[in-house]
Design a protein around this motif. Structure first.
Motif, PDB file in Angstrom:
ATOM      1  N   ARG A  64      23.675 -35.383   9.775  1.00  0.00           N
ATOM      2  CA  ARG A  64      22.314 -35.086  10.246  1.00  0.00           C
ATOM      3  C   ARG A  64      22.051 -35.788  11.576  1.00  0.00           C
ATOM      4  NH1 ARG A  64      21.449 -35.098   5.108  1.00  0.00           N
ATOM      5  NH2 ARG A  64      20.319 -36.942   4.535  1.00  0.00           N
ATOM      6  N   ALA A  65      22.425 -37.067  11.671  1.00  0.00           N
ATOM      7  CA  ALA A  65      22.213 -37.827  12.911  1.00  0.00           C
ATOM      8  C   ALA A  65      23.029 -37.231  14.055  1.00  0.00           C
ATOM      9  CB  ALA A  65      22.584 -39.294  12.699  1.00  0.00           C
ATOM     10  N   THR A  67      23.951 -34.082  14.382  1.00  0.00           N
ATOM     11  CA  THR A  67      23.286 -32.836  14.778  1.00  0.00           C
ATOM     12  C   THR A  67      22.053 -33.129  15.614  1.00  0.00           C
ATOM     13  OG1 THR A  67      24.127 -31.728  12.805  1.00  0.00           O
ATOM     14  CG2 THR A  67      22.252 -30.696  13.914  1.00  0.00           C
ATOM     15  N   THR A  68      21.283 -34.125  15.203  1.00  0.00           N
ATOM     16  CA  THR A  68      20.089 -34.508  15.956  1.00  0.00           C
ATOM     17  C   THR A  68      20.456 -34.977  17.364  1.00  0.00           C
ATOM     18  OG1 THR A  68      18.854 -35.062  13.966  1.00  0.00           O
ATOM     19  CG2 THR A  68      18.110 -36.081  16.008  1.00  0.00           C
ATOM     20  N   ALA A  69      21.540 -35.710  17.490  1.00  0.00           N
ATOM     21  CA  ALA A  69      21.963 -36.197  18.799  1.00  0.00           C
ATOM     22  C   ALA A  69      22.257 -35.038  19.759  1.00  0.00           C
ATOM     23  CB  ALA A  69      23.196 -37.084  18.656  1.00  0.00           C
ATOM     24  N   THR A  71      20.980 -31.844  19.368  1.00  0.00           N
ATOM     25  CA  THR A  71      19.922 -30.838  19.438  1.00  0.00           C
ATOM     26  C   THR A  71      18.518 -31.393  19.635  1.00  0.00           C
ATOM     27  OG1 THR A  71      19.553 -30.871  17.048  1.00  0.00           O
ATOM     28  CG2 THR A  71      21.222 -29.340  17.888  1.00  0.00           C
ATOM     29  N   ASP A  72      18.331 -32.690  19.450  1.00  0.00           N
ATOM     30  CA  ASP A  72      17.015 -33.329  19.477  1.00  0.00           C
ATOM     31  C   ASP A  72      16.085 -32.798  18.377  1.00  0.00           C
ATOM     32  OD1 ASP A  72      17.579 -35.089  21.559  1.00  0.00           O
ATOM     33  OD2 ASP A  72      17.078 -33.565  23.066  1.00  0.00           O
ATOM     34  N   VAL A  73      16.629 -32.146  17.377  1.00  0.00           N
ATOM     35  CA  VAL A  73      15.848 -31.675  16.238  1.00  0.00           C
ATOM     36  C   VAL A  73      15.904 -32.756  15.170  1.00  0.00           C
ATOM     37  CG1 VAL A  73      15.697 -29.959  14.377  1.00  0.00           C
ATOM     38  CG2 VAL A  73      16.297 -29.242  16.709  1.00  0.00           C
ATOM     39  N   GLU A  74      14.735 -33.295  14.826  1.00  0.00           N
ATOM     40  CA  GLU A  74      14.684 -34.328  13.794  1.00  0.00           C
ATOM     41  C   GLU A  74      14.855 -33.683  12.422  1.00  0.00           C
ATOM     42  OE1 GLU A  74      14.599 -37.662  14.091  1.00  0.00           O
ATOM     43  OE2 GLU A  74      14.785 -37.295  16.248  1.00  0.00           O
ATOM     44  N   ALA A  75      15.613 -34.335  11.561  1.00  0.00           N
ATOM     45  CA  ALA A  75      15.833 -33.900  10.183  1.00  0.00           C
ATOM     46  C   ALA A  75      16.335 -32.460  10.079  1.00  0.00           C
ATOM     47  CB  ALA A  75      14.579 -34.100   9.357  1.00  0.00           C
ATOM     48  N   PRO A  76      17.449 -32.123  10.731  1.00  0.00           N
ATOM     49  CA  PRO A  76      17.973 -30.768  10.599  1.00  0.00           C
ATOM     50  C   PRO A  76      18.453 -30.522   9.166  1.00  0.00           C
ATOM     51  CG  PRO A  76      19.591 -32.178  11.644  1.00  0.00           C
ATOM     52  CD  PRO A  76      18.333 -32.983  11.516  1.00  0.00           C
ATOM     53  N   ARG A  77      18.344 -29.281   8.722  1.00  0.00           N
ATOM     54  CA  ARG A  77      18.837 -28.917   7.391  1.00  0.00           C
ATOM     55  C   ARG A  77      20.308 -28.571   7.515  1.00  0.00           C
ATOM     56  NH1 ARG A  77      15.115 -24.340   5.701  1.00  0.00           N
ATOM     57  NH2 ARG A  77      16.925 -23.915   4.426  1.00  0.00           N
TER      58      ARG A  77
END
Length: 142
Positions: A64-65, A67-69, A71-77
């Motif tokens: 998750r972290a 992916t966030t790094a 995409t800048d999307v917090e808490a991606p599924r």
């Protein structure tokens, strides 16, 4: 596979049976999001099952972290996290509220078949976890 292994550990171990019947699947674990074993395949001793459950939680959090790094999307599924090594594949999928399903398959295993069956089992597990609790039969009491 000469004999079909059956899950022996945990209340949710029933979800592992169809996965363990797939060619190339060696082990499987149902774990809580905080890394506790809810069910594990035989042949995976308690210490190994607990280690896998803990690492499953860590791997999922790292994915998750990661992916966030990007995409800048917090808490991606997450749909799944796959780790490929010379020993085979570790696959982790979310399996409902605070639960994950993880398995390890040998190199050459048919990942498409495994991913499909994991989703079938996740759906079954989600339905079971969301089913209302049974109420005692009060009609039979005087």
């Amino acid at each position: 596979m000469s004999s079909t292994p059956t899950p022996t550990t945990g209340d949710l171990a029933w979800v592992l049976t169809p996965l363990l019947e797939l060619p190339g699947v060696q082990h499987a674990v149902v774990a809580t999001g905080d890394g506790l074993v809810e069910g594990a395949s035989p042949g995976l001793d308690r210490a190994s099952g607990e280690r896998v459950a803990a690492m499953t939680a860590t791997l999922h959090a790292a994915a998750r972290a990661f992916t966030t790094a990007f995409t800048d999307v917090e808490a991606p599924r997450l749909a799944q996290t796959v780790v490929e090594s010379d020993q085979g594949f570790a696959i982790v999928v979310p399996a409902g509220r605070n639960t994950t399903l993880a398995l390890f398959a040998e190199p050459g295993a048919r990942l498409g078949d495994i991913a499909y069956q994991m989703q079938v089992q996740v759906n079954a597990l989600t339905r079971a976890m969301n089913a209302p609790a049974r109420q005692p039969d009060t009609a039979a009491r005087p």
